[in-house]
Design a protein around this motif. Structure first.
Motif, PDB file in Angstrom:
ATOM      1  N   ASP A 121       0.808  -1.201  -0.064  1.00 53.74           N
ATOM      2  CA  ASP A 121      -0.046  -0.104   0.096  1.00 53.74           C
ATOM      3  C   ASP A 121       0.688   1.327   0.138  1.00 53.74           C
ATOM      4  N   GLU A 122       1.996   1.284   0.425  1.00 56.16           N
ATOM      5  CA  GLU A 122       2.847   2.413   0.526  1.00 56.16           C
ATOM      6  C   GLU A 122       3.949   2.307  -0.565  1.00 56.16           C
ATOM      7  N   ASP A 123       3.876   1.696  -1.508  1.00 61.11           N
ATOM      8  CA  ASP A 123       4.882   1.426  -2.676  1.00 61.11           C
ATOM      9  C   ASP A 123       3.980   1.997  -3.736  1.00 61.11           C
ATOM     10  N   ASP A 124       4.445   3.336  -4.271  1.00 62.42           N
ATOM     11  CA  ASP A 124       3.956   3.624  -5.346  1.00 62.42           C
ATOM     12  C   ASP A 124       4.218   3.194  -6.609  1.00 62.42           C
ATOM     13  N   ARG A 125       5.231   2.484  -6.734  1.00 59.68           N
ATOM     14  CA  ARG A 125       5.623   1.779  -8.169  1.00 59.68           C
ATOM     15  C   ARG A 125       4.749   0.948  -8.510  1.00 59.68           C
ATOM     16  N   TYR A 126       3.632   0.150  -7.399  1.00 60.31           N
ATOM     17  CA  TYR A 126       2.743  -0.923  -7.665  1.00 60.31           C
ATOM     18  C   TYR A 126       1.359  -0.317  -7.987  1.00 60.31           C
ATOM     19  N   THR A 127       0.699  -0.533  -8.812  1.00 60.33           N
ATOM     20  CA  THR A 127      -0.742  -0.595  -9.219  1.00 60.33           C
ATOM     21  C   THR A 127      -1.448  -1.783  -8.234  1.00 60.33           C
ATOM     22  N   GLU A 128      -0.840  -3.050  -8.495  1.00 64.61           N
ATOM     23  CA  GLU A 128      -1.273  -4.091  -7.730  1.00 64.61           C
ATOM     24  C   GLU A 128      -0.602  -4.271  -6.321  1.00 64.61           C
ATOM     25  N   LYS A 129      -1.438  -4.142  -5.294  1.00 67.06           N
ATOM     26  CA  LYS A 129      -0.964  -4.055  -3.975  1.00 67.06           C
ATOM     27  C   LYS A 129      -0.717  -5.497  -3.178  1.00 67.06           C
ATOM     28  N   SER A 130      -1.473  -6.473  -3.605  1.00 65.98           N
ATOM     29  CA  SER A 130      -1.383  -7.669  -3.034  1.00 65.98           C
ATOM     30  C   SER A 130      -0.114  -8.613  -3.582  1.00 65.98           C
ATOM     31  N   VAL A 131       0.846  -8.910  -2.687  1.00 66.72           N
ATOM     32  CA  VAL A 131       2.055  -9.632  -3.142  1.00 66.72           C
ATOM     33  C   VAL A 131       1.729 -11.035  -3.337  1.00 66.72           C
ATOM     34  N   SER A 132       0.463 -11.585  -2.513  1.00 68.24           N
ATOM     35  CA  SER A 132       0.154 -12.889  -3.113  1.00 68.24           C
ATOM     36  C   SER A 132      -0.409 -13.128  -4.204  1.00 68.24           C
ATOM     37  N   LEU A 133      -0.917 -11.940  -4.960  1.00 72.18           N
ATOM     38  CA  LEU A 133      -1.320 -12.135  -6.334  1.00 72.18           C
ATOM     39  C   LEU A 133       0.072 -11.961  -7.212  1.00 72.18           C
ATOM     40  N   LEU A 134       1.092 -10.965  -6.897  1.00 72.57           N
ATOM     41  CA  LEU A 134       1.964 -11.042  -7.733  1.00 72.57           C
ATOM     42  C   LEU A 134       2.848 -12.104  -7.618  1.00 72.57           C
ATOM     43  N   ALA A 135       2.890 -13.094  -6.247  1.00 71.59           N
ATOM     44  CA  ALA A 135       3.665 -14.209  -6.523  1.00 71.59           C
ATOM     45  C   ALA A 135       2.980 -15.322  -7.403  1.00 71.59           C
ATOM     46  N   ALA A 136       1.847 -15.427  -7.444  1.00 66.32           N
ATOM     47  CA  ALA A 136       1.213 -16.489  -8.126  1.00 66.32           C
ATOM     48  C   ALA A 136       1.333 -16.136  -9.667  1.00 66.32           C
ATOM     49  N   ARG A 137       1.572 -14.934 -10.128  1.00 62.23           N
ATOM     50  CA  ARG A 137       1.927 -14.457 -11.384  1.00 62.23           C
ATOM     51  C   ARG A 137       3.374 -14.974 -11.641  1.00 62.23           C
ATOM     52  N   ALA A 138       4.121 -14.603 -10.729  1.00 60.62           N
ATOM     53  CA  ALA A 138       5.710 -15.088 -10.922  1.00 60.62           C
ATOM     54  C   ALA A 138       5.931 -16.468 -10.828  1.00 60.62           C
ATOM     55  N   THR A 139       5.052 -17.137 -10.074  1.00 57.68           N
ATOM     56  CA  THR A 139       5.339 -18.705 -10.099  1.00 57.68           C
ATOM     57  C   THR A 139       5.053 -19.082 -11.568  1.00 57.68           C
ATOM     58  N   ARG A 140       3.892 -18.708 -11.894  1.00 55.37           N
ATOM     59  CA  ARG A 140       3.450 -18.992 -13.141  1.00 55.37           C
ATOM     60  C   ARG A 140       4.526 -18.972 -14.413  1.00 55.37           C
ATOM     61  N   ALA A 141       5.053 -17.606 -14.331  1.00 54.69           N
ATOM     62  CA  ALA A 141       6.196 -17.272 -15.258  1.00 54.69           C
ATOM     63  C   ALA A 141       7.365 -18.267 -15.158  1.00 54.69           C
ATOM     64  N   LEU A 142       7.818 -18.299 -13.573  1.00 50.19           N
ATOM     65  CA  LEU A 142       9.004 -19.418 -13.375  1.00 50.19           C
ATOM     66  C   LEU A 142       8.791 -20.744 -14.089  1.00 50.19           C
ATOM     67  N   PHE A 143       7.492 -21.150 -14.014  1.00 54.32           N
ATOM     68  CA  PHE A 143       7.484 -22.549 -14.552  1.00 54.32           C
ATOM     69  C   PHE A 143       7.122 -22.268 -16.034  1.00 54.32           C
ATOM     70  N   ASP A 144       7.019 -21.203 -16.570  1.00 54.14           N
ATOM     71  CA  ASP A 144       6.737 -21.267 -17.944  1.00 54.14           C
ATOM     72  C   ASP A 144       8.219 -21.172 -18.597  1.00 54.14           C
ATOM     73  N   TYR A 145       9.125 -20.669 -17.907  1.00 47.85           N
ATOM     74  CA  TYR A 145      10.411 -20.088 -18.722  1.00 47.85           C
ATOM     75  C   TYR A 145      11.840 -21.102 -17.867  1.00 47.85           C
ATOM     76  N   VAL A 146      11.682 -21.733 -16.922  1.00 51.53           N
ATOM     77  CA  VAL A 146      12.567 -22.362 -16.451  1.00 51.53           C
ATOM     78  C   VAL A 146      12.371 -23.954 -16.677  1.00 51.53           C
ATOM     79  N   PRO A 147      13.258 -24.907 -17.060  1.00 48.58           N
ATOM     80  CA  PRO A 147      12.850 -26.047 -17.079  1.00 48.58           C
ATOM     81  C   PRO A 147      12.969 -26.869 -15.938  1.00 48.58           C
ATOM     82  N   LEU A 148      11.785 -26.705 -15.253  1.00 52.76           N
ATOM     83  CA  LEU A 148      11.800 -27.467 -13.840  1.00 52.76           C
ATOM     84  C   LEU A 148      10.693 -28.538 -14.143  1.00 52.76           C
ATOM     85  N   ARG A 149      10.991 -29.795 -13.471  1.00 55.85           N
ATOM     86  CA  ARG A 149      10.112 -30.949 -13.588  1.00 55.85           C
ATOM     87  C   ARG A 149       9.032 -30.761 -12.367  1.00 55.85           C
ATOM     88  N   GLN A 150       7.689 -30.726 -12.926  1.00 61.65           N
ATOM     89  CA  GLN A 150       6.593 -30.606 -12.047  1.00 61.65           C
ATOM     90  C   GLN A 150       6.281 -31.748 -11.133  1.00 61.65           C
TER      91      GLN A 150
END
Length: 330
Positions: free
Chosen positions: A274-303
């Motif tokens: 809420d205090e970081d003006d760089r972000y319009t999305e304030k929920s880190v849990s939502l940011l982390a969910a998107r980041a996790t999806r990108a990680l598994f898209d771009y890094v060769p990880l066995r699921q």
């Protein structure tokens, strides 16, 4: 091709996935050679802008990753020699918009402690029979657990890629650390986290203490903090613009973990911005969910079959090496 046996360095010096991993049995695939009856327009051919990667290699399995620029089917040929004698062809997944045109294929039944040469091609789904140029890479499978330690193992590791404002300066040779590591001909590479810096945008220029200027290669995704799924993916795609990184990835298998900057500095579930003006999305849990999806898209990880987002895991490299991958963020 000459019958001379090439070293890994010689070979790669001369040749310069949706979120899930597709595993398939080898099948009879399309031939690579032969004169086409019709010359295909280059505009119709899928491109391969991000090179190749292999990851989570064991004594019998490996993940092969690549990315194209349009809807296309991934195909992988692999063999144990540079001439692709007795090659096996494996039909891979479709690379589609939903996964940013990434594709990952699980190879199995590989021989242990063996050099594997592989070739990735994409067949256009809009124009079947139209192919990308083949991309060629190689990796060595791990020794089996019961094998005698007949040779040393060489491991390289690093982390914190494109951080603190330092991006790709093409005039300075790009990310030269990758070429230094590649020249040691390692068995395996451990990426110990901060694969991207999603929370640290790049500036076009950085003035150095000696008065010279570091000029960052710029993209839209690296011009602001990552918030959308496309922006997180764009951070990974940026790293793969570097020729050193692509050449390294095509010759050394990776075992990766993440740390904090794949989302943002010192994040934890439930945090708000809420205090970081760089972000319009304030929920880190939502940011982390998107980041996790990108990680598994771009890094060769066995699921994991029981947890599609699990990052902690372990690997045995014969009797000499055990690798334990921890996850201190999730």
């Amino acid at each position: 091709m000459s019958s001379r046996i090439l070293t890994r360095r010689d070979f790669l010096g001369s040749t310069i996935a949706a979120t899930g991993v597709w595993t398939a049995q080898p099948i009879l695939g399309p031939p690579l050679v032969g004169a086409p009856a019709i010359i295909t327009s280059q505009e119709l051919r899928p491109a391969v802008p991000s090179g190749l990667q292999t990851g989570d290699v064991t004594d019998s399995r490996a993940i092969v990753w690549s990315r194209t620029d349009r809807p296309a089917r991934m195909w992988v040929d692999w063999a144990t020699n540079d001439r692709f004698e007795d090659e096996r062809t494996v039909r891979g997944p479709a690379a589609l918009e939903v996964g940013d045109y990434t594709a990952a294929l699980g190879l199995h039944d590989l021989p242990s402690d063996e050099e594997i040469v592989y070739r990735v091609r994409f067949e256009s789904l809009r124009h079947p029979g139209t192919w990308s140029a083949p991309e060629i890479g190689r990796f060595r499978t791990a020794p089996s657990l019961g094998a005698s330690p007949v040779r040393p193992l060489r491991v390289v590791f690093t982390g914190d890629e494109v951080g603190q404002g330092w991006g790709i300066d093409v005039s300075r040779g790009g990310i030269r650390t990758f070429e230094t590591m590649r020249n040691t001909e390692p068995d395996v590479f451990i990426h110990s986290g901060d694969i991207i810096y999603a929370d640290q945008p790049l500036e076009p220029e950085v003035v150095l203490d000696d008065g010279t200027v570091w000029r960052n290669l710029m993209t839209d995704a690296k011009s602001k903090v990552a918030e959308t799924l496309a922006e997180f993916r764009g951070n990974y795609a940026y790293n793969l613009l570097d020729e050193n990184a692509r050449r390294f990835n095509a010759s050394v298998p990776m075992i990766a973990q993440w740390d904090d900057h794949e989302v943002m500095n010192n994040w934890f579930p439930g945090l708000r911005l809420d205090e970081d003006d760089r972000y319009t999305e304030k929920s880190v849990s939502l940011l982390a969910a998107r980041a996790t999806r990108a990680l598994f898209d771009y890094v060769p990880l066995r699921q994991s079959p029981t947890d599609s987002e699990r990052i902690y895991r372990s690997f045995s490299y014969g009797p000499l090496l055990e690798i334990f991958v921890v996850d201190l963020r999730s």
